[in-house]
Design an enzyme around this catalytic site. Structure first.
Site, PDB file in Angstrom:
ATOM      1  N   ILE A  34      -6.140 -10.348  -2.560  1.00 23.96           N
ATOM      2  CA  ILE A  34      -5.914 -11.566  -3.769  1.00 23.96           C
ATOM      3  C   ILE A  34      -4.803 -12.318  -3.826  1.00 23.96           C
ATOM      4  O   ILE A  34      -5.136 -13.560  -4.386  1.00 23.96           O
ATOM      5  CB  ILE A  34      -5.537  -9.929  -4.574  1.00 23.96           C
ATOM      6  CG1 ILE A  34      -6.076  -8.633  -4.400  1.00 23.96           C
ATOM      7  CG2 ILE A  34      -4.857 -10.687  -6.262  1.00 23.96           C
ATOM      8  CD1 ILE A  34      -5.234  -7.561  -5.094  1.00 23.96           C
ATOM      9  N   LEU A  86       0.754 -12.875   7.881  1.00 26.09           N
ATOM     10  CA  LEU A  86      -0.863 -12.679   8.600  1.00 26.09           C
ATOM     11  C   LEU A  86      -1.321 -11.443   9.277  1.00 26.09           C
ATOM     12  O   LEU A  86      -1.487 -11.476  10.507  1.00 26.09           O
ATOM     13  CB  LEU A  86      -0.942 -14.085   9.626  1.00 26.09           C
ATOM     14  CG  LEU A  86      -0.352 -15.429   8.835  1.00 26.09           C
ATOM     15  CD1 LEU A  86      -1.161 -16.586   9.918  1.00 26.09           C
ATOM     16  CD2 LEU A  86      -1.759 -16.294   7.756  1.00 26.09           C
ATOM     17  N   ALA A 118       2.619  -9.133  -0.458  1.00 28.79           N
ATOM     18  CA  ALA A 118       2.860  -8.949   0.779  1.00 28.79           C
ATOM     19  C   ALA A 118       3.073  -7.431   0.820  1.00 28.79           C
ATOM     20  O   ALA A 118       3.755  -7.228   2.220  1.00 28.79           O
ATOM     21  CB  ALA A 118       4.294  -9.848   1.226  1.00 28.79           C
ATOM     22  N   TYR A 167       3.075   4.774  -0.133  1.00 19.70           N
ATOM     23  CA  TYR A 167       2.602   3.969  -0.661  1.00 19.70           C
ATOM     24  C   TYR A 167       2.958   3.654  -2.263  1.00 19.70           C
ATOM     25  O   TYR A 167       4.128   2.681  -2.885  1.00 19.70           O
ATOM     26  CB  TYR A 167       1.323   3.727  -0.960  1.00 19.70           C
ATOM     27  CG  TYR A 167       0.902   2.471  -1.135  1.00 19.70           C
ATOM     28  CD1 TYR A 167       1.300   1.134  -0.924  1.00 19.70           C
ATOM     29  CD2 TYR A 167      -0.025   2.425  -2.227  1.00 19.70           C
ATOM     30  CE1 TYR A 167       0.391   0.265  -2.086  1.00 19.70           C
ATOM     31  CE2 TYR A 167      -0.605   1.611  -2.890  1.00 19.70           C
ATOM     32  CZ  TYR A 167       0.062   0.150  -2.427  1.00 19.70           C
ATOM     33  OH  TYR A 167      -1.466  -0.894  -3.382  1.00 19.70           O
ATOM     34  N   ASN A 180      -8.653  -0.849  -9.273  1.00 19.52           N
ATOM     35  CA  ASN A 180      -9.368  -1.342  -7.677  1.00 19.52           C
ATOM     36  C   ASN A 180     -10.201  -3.063  -7.543  1.00 19.52           C
ATOM     37  O   ASN A 180     -10.645  -3.110  -8.756  1.00 19.52           O
ATOM     38  CB  ASN A 180     -10.508  -0.365  -7.734  1.00 19.52           C
ATOM     39  CG  ASN A 180     -10.144   1.306  -7.683  1.00 19.52           C
ATOM     40  OD1 ASN A 180     -10.083   1.822  -8.299  1.00 19.52           O
ATOM     41  ND2 ASN A 180     -11.106   1.422  -5.959  1.00 19.52           N
ATOM     42  N   GLY A 231      -7.813  15.164  -2.649  1.00 16.53           N
ATOM     43  CA  GLY A 231      -6.068  14.047  -3.257  1.00 16.53           C
ATOM     44  C   GLY A 231      -6.899  12.646  -4.530  1.00 16.53           C
ATOM     45  O   GLY A 231      -6.871  11.978  -5.293  1.00 16.53           O
TER      46      GLY A 231
END
Length: 328
Positions: free
Chosen positions: A14, A35, A75, A142, A171, A285
């Site tokens: 993105i 990277l 990031a 997350y 998504n 889940g």
């Protein structure tokens, strides 16, 4: 001339599209990326600095040398399964390292921040489509790490006047409409590129996890938003903050869902290839339906998705997959 912008994570999927869009809008862009999941050649539209948000000396130098008007943050680590297995990696990178960045911004008077957030902050959907009033109850590290950053931004805004836009999307899909950029995850975990790898012969088949959900065709329904449309919302968020707009958190999605089976059918139409499917049991889940209510983003930012059609999203991703098969 437009003011300079810092994009952290600008060599990823993105982020690289965002860097290209900013460059096209005549913003000078500096990209900071370690990277670990990005690619140097994807950041070609900005000045790439290879480094990590854990490196506070590097951050100090970057902010001392540039008068950034705003910072984009792409990031974060984003693999849900990995976050469950190695949670400390996610809290260190997604939370602690983001605080390093925010500290540097405050020291140098940079008070505009556009944050790539996620629908994972909501957890199991209590209703759909999911709007901004939905409770935030993430069910994995997350999602919790992203919610923590949103909470930090609110607190820093209250204490120091930091202004932020948190964009929670569902998504991300598709590729640069001109074929220059696209998804290059390794390993790949997103449905559309996996389906297209099966179409191109780089994968023998596609697995479908569950065909007995309470949906019209029995497969899960998700909200796929074109990456270029995501970036256009981020650009509008930047313009909002540059005009001294207030902090806000917004959901981004097409507002319509497509099932796994619909994605496979669309890929067969677009590619002209027969795609082999292997049915698997449900994954724990996985909610049956997860769709965004993005009415607030449309109203607040004047945002309108340009590539909402599923066949178009897949056609752009297919053009990239065909290039990728030749290059990598």
């Amino acid at each position: 001339m437009n003011p300079p912008i810092l994009v952290v994570g600008g060599a990823g999927y993105i982020g690289s599209h965002m860097v290209k869009m900013l460059a096209q809008a005549q913003y000078p862009v500096t990209v900071l990326d370690n990277l670990c999941t990005g690619f140097a050649d994807a950041a070609r539209h900005g000045e790439l600095v290879t480094g990590d948000l854990a490196d506070t000396v590097l951050l100090e130098r970057l902010f001392a040398e540039h008068s950034f008007a705003a910072v984009f943050h792409f990031a974060a680590l984003s693999q849900v399964g990995e976050s469950v297995q190695i949670p400390e990696r996610y809290y260190r990178n997604n939370v602690a390292n983001t605080l390093n960045l925010l500290d540097a911004m405050r020291r140098y008077g940079v008070d505009r921040f556009i944050f790539s957030s996620t629908a994972a902050i909501f957890g199991e959907p209590q209703y759909t489509p999911v709007d901004e009033l939905h409770p935030t109850q993430p069910i994995n590290p997350y999602g919790r790490s992203k919610r923590m950053v949103e909470e930090m931004l609110a607190d820093l805004g209250q204490s120091y006047g930091l202004r932020s836009v948190c964009l929670r999307y569902f998504n991300a899909a598709g590729a640069d409409p001109h074929g220059e950029l696209g998804e290059r995850h390794d390993p790949e975990s997103h449905l559309i590129p996996l389906v297209l790898q099966a179409a191109s012969g780089r994968r023998p088949q596609i697995s479908v996890f569950g065909s007995d959900y309470p949906t019209p065709d029995g497969t899960c329904i998700r909200d796929y938003i074109h990456v270029w449309d995501l970036c256009s919302a981020h650009l509008l968020a930047l313009e909002h903050l540059l005009q001294d707009g207030e902090s806000i958190a917004l959901n981004l999605g097409n507002g319509q869902g497509f099932s796994v089976q619909e994605v496979i059918d669309s890929a067969r139409r677009v590619t002209g290839q027969e795609i082999r499917v292997q049915e698997q049991v449900r994954r724990p889940g996985d909610p049956a339906i997860l769709v965004a209510d993005s009415a607030r983003a449309r109203q607040f930012l004047g945002w309108q998705p340009k590539y909402a059609d599923l066949d178009t999203i897949i056609a752009h991703a297919w053009a990239w997959e065909q290039q990728k098969g030749r290059r990598w």
